[in-house]
Design a protein around this motif. Structure first.
Motif, short mmCIF file in Angstrom:
data_model
loop_
_atom_site.label_atom_id
_atom_site.label_comp_id
_atom_site.label_asym_id
_atom_site.label_seq_id
_atom_site.Cartn_x
_atom_site.Cartn_y
_atom_site.Cartn_z
N ALA A 51 -42.72 14.06 9.79
CA ALA A 51 -41.42 13.60 10.28
C ALA A 51 -40.42 14.75 10.39
CB ALA A 51 -40.87 12.51 9.36
N ASN A 52 -40.55 15.76 9.54
CA ASN A 52 -39.62 16.88 9.53
C ASN A 52 -40.05 18.03 10.41
OD1 ASN A 52 -37.88 15.61 7.71
ND2 ASN A 52 -39.11 16.29 5.98
N GLU A 53 -41.28 18.02 10.87
CA GLU A 53 -41.80 19.12 11.70
C GLU A 53 -41.73 18.72 13.17
OE1 GLU A 53 -42.67 22.47 12.90
OE2 GLU A 53 -42.87 22.28 10.71
N ARG A 54 -41.12 19.57 13.99
CA ARG A 54 -40.95 19.26 15.41
C ARG A 54 -41.97 19.95 16.32
NH1 ARG A 54 -39.19 14.92 14.59
NH2 ARG A 54 -37.19 14.71 13.62
N LYS A 55 -42.52 21.06 15.86
CA LYS A 55 -43.44 21.82 16.71
C LYS A 55 -44.81 21.16 16.71
CE LYS A 55 -41.14 26.22 16.05
NZ LYS A 55 -41.25 27.59 15.55
N HIS A 56 -45.33 20.92 17.91
CA HIS A 56 -46.60 20.22 18.08
C HIS A 56 -47.75 20.97 17.39
CE1 HIS A 56 -49.70 17.75 19.89
NE2 HIS A 56 -50.30 18.85 20.32
N ASP A 57 -47.81 22.28 17.59
CA ASP A 57 -48.90 23.07 17.00
C ASP A 57 -48.87 23.00 15.48
OD1 ASP A 57 -49.77 23.78 19.49
OD2 ASP A 57 -48.77 25.74 19.49
N ARG A 58 -47.68 23.07 14.90
CA ARG A 58 -47.55 23.02 13.44
C ARG A 58 -47.94 21.63 12.91
NH1 ARG A 58 -48.31 24.60 8.82
NH2 ARG A 58 -46.71 24.34 7.27
N ARG A 59 -47.57 20.58 13.65
CA ARG A 59 -47.94 19.22 13.25
C ARG A 59 -49.47 19.06 13.27
NH1 ARG A 59 -43.64 15.02 14.35
NH2 ARG A 59 -45.41 13.65 14.65
N LYS A 60 -50.08 19.60 14.30
CA LYS A 60 -51.54 19.52 14.41
C LYS A 60 -52.21 20.25 13.24
CE LYS A 60 -55.32 20.32 17.57
NZ LYS A 60 -55.80 20.89 18.81
N LYS A 61 -51.68 21.42 12.88
CA LYS A 61 -52.24 22.17 11.74
C LYS A 61 -52.07 21.40 10.43
CE LYS A 61 -51.75 26.78 13.67
NZ LYS A 61 -51.05 28.06 13.61
N LEU A 62 -50.93 20.73 10.26
CA LEU A 62 -50.71 19.92 9.05
C LEU A 62 -51.75 18.81 8.94
CD1 LEU A 62 -46.82 19.57 9.02
CD2 LEU A 62 -48.21 20.68 7.27
N ILE A 63 -51.98 18.13 10.06
CA ILE A 63 -52.95 17.03 10.07
C ILE A 63 -54.36 17.55 9.82
CG2 ILE A 63 -54.04 15.27 11.53
CD1 ILE A 63 -51.26 14.90 12.85
N ASP A 64 -54.73 18.65 10.50
CA ASP A 64 -56.07 19.23 10.29
C ASP A 64 -56.28 19.64 8.84
OD1 ASP A 64 -56.83 18.91 12.92
OD2 ASP A 64 -56.38 20.98 13.51
N ALA A 65 -55.28 20.30 8.27
CA ALA A 65 -55.39 20.75 6.88
C ALA A 65 -55.50 19.55 5.93
CB ALA A 65 -54.19 21.62 6.51
N TRP A 66 -54.73 18.50 6.21
CA TRP A 66 -54.76 17.33 5.33
C TRP A 66 -56.14 16.66 5.36
CZ3 TRP A 66 -55.56 12.19 4.68
CH2 TRP A 66 -54.98 11.61 3.57
N PHE A 67 -56.68 16.46 6.56
CA PHE A 67 -57.99 15.81 6.67
C PHE A 67 -59.11 16.69 6.12
CE2 PHE A 67 -56.02 12.85 9.74
CZ PHE A 67 -56.48 11.67 9.18
N ASN A 68 -59.02 18.00 6.30
CA ASN A 68 -60.02 18.89 5.72
C ASN A 68 -59.98 18.83 4.20
OD1 ASN A 68 -61.09 19.73 8.16
ND2 ASN A 68 -59.65 21.45 8.33
N HIS A 69 -58.77 18.80 3.65
CA HIS A 69 -58.62 18.68 2.19
C HIS A 69 -59.20 17.35 1.70
CE1 HIS A 69 -56.95 19.45 -1.76
NE2 HIS A 69 -56.45 18.22 -1.75
N TRP A 70 -58.95 16.27 2.45
CA TRP A 70 -59.50 14.95 2.09
C TRP A 70 -61.03 15.02 2.06
CZ3 TRP A 70 -57.81 10.13 0.60
CH2 TRP A 70 -58.74 9.09 0.68
N ARG A 71 -61.64 15.60 3.08
CA ARG A 71 -63.09 15.70 3.14
C ARG A 71 -63.64 16.52 1.97
NH1 ARG A 71 -61.82 16.73 8.75
NH2 ARG A 71 -62.24 14.85 9.94
N ASP A 72 -62.95 17.61 1.62
CA ASP A 72 -63.39 18.46 0.50
C ASP A 72 -63.26 17.74 -0.84
OD1 ASP A 72 -63.94 20.46 2.30
OD2 ASP A 72 -62.07 21.56 1.91
N GLU A 73 -62.15 17.05 -1.04
CA GLU A 73 -61.85 16.45 -2.35
C GLU A 73 -62.42 15.05 -2.53
OE1 GLU A 73 -60.25 17.92 -4.96
OE2 GLU A 73 -60.38 19.74 -3.75
N LYS A 74 -62.40 14.21 -1.46
CA LYS A 74 -62.76 12.80 -1.61
C LYS A 74 -64.05 12.43 -0.90
CE LYS A 74 -59.32 12.06 -4.12
NZ LYS A 74 -59.56 11.90 -5.53
N GLY A 75 -64.32 13.01 0.23
CA GLY A 75 -65.54 12.68 0.97
C GLY A 75 -65.27 12.56 2.46
#
Length: 195
Positions: A51-75
């Motif tokens: 919600a606080n990030e306006r740049k599309h590329d940065r938002r995409k990186k946040l989502i990618d990092a979050w899902f990669n962390h989920w896969r590493d930590e939870k499955g």
């Protein structure tokens, strides 16, 4: 008078029926299960960052990092998270049938607030602008040099509810997990219309 349909029969010299599985072929394996569930606050943190990030590329990186962390930590099973991120695409869970006015009345009883309390009136009339909604950021800044209340909240029930509840809540961080939240939402959807 109609006669019942006879049961199907096979021809006298037909081969016996074969199992649907071809010999030597393995059954597909079930996807791996996640290792527990994460607190919902972690997903809420992602929503706040997006919600606080306006740049599309940065938002995409946040989502990618979050899902990669989920896969590493939870499955690798993303289904519990995707049900919360994209609720409109969840075909297993019906709509809740909850209207803002009924939610406002429920919160007024739960908090508890008197019906003449300004916050109760604000919850019930969440679509109407308040004094702080009337001031534009520029005008409000000129008057007080304070930008705390420059965001319009009229017409935004979740924000109005958050502002009313947050004044009375001592909870710093919730303890509900993503799986628990999905369970509560499933139960809410199943009991829709029941009282």
């Amino acid at each position: 008078m109609m006669q019942p349909t006879p049961a199907p029969s096979s021809a006298p010299n037909s081969p016996p029926s074969q199992p649907s599985q071809i010999q030597g072929e393995e059954e597909p394996k079930a996807p791996p299960q996640n290792m527990g569930s994460a607190p919902f606050g972690i997903l809420a943190g992602l929503f706040d960052k997006l919600a606080n990030e306006r740049k599309h590329d940065r938002r995409k990186k946040l989502i990618d990092a979050w899902f990669n962390h989920w896969r590493d930590e939870k499955g690798f099973d993303l289904y519990p998270v995707l049900r919360l991120i994209l609720p409109q695409k969840d075909r297993e869970r019906a709509v809740y049938g909850l209207k803002e006015k009924n939610l406002a009345k429920t919160y007024i009883k739960l908090i508890p607030l008197g019906m003449k309390d300004p916050d109760a009136i604000r919850l019930l009339n969440w679509k109407k602008p308040t004094e702080r909604d009337v001031c534009t950021p520029f005008f409000f800044d000129m008057l007080s040099n304070n930008t705390k209340y420059t965001q319009k909240t009229s017409g935004d029930f979740p924000t109005v509810l958050y502002e009313v509840v947050s004044k009375r809540s001592s909870v710093i961080e919730g303890s509900m997990s993503i799986d628990e939240l999905n369970g509560f939402l499933d139960e809410l959807a199943q009991n829709m219309g029941k009282q």
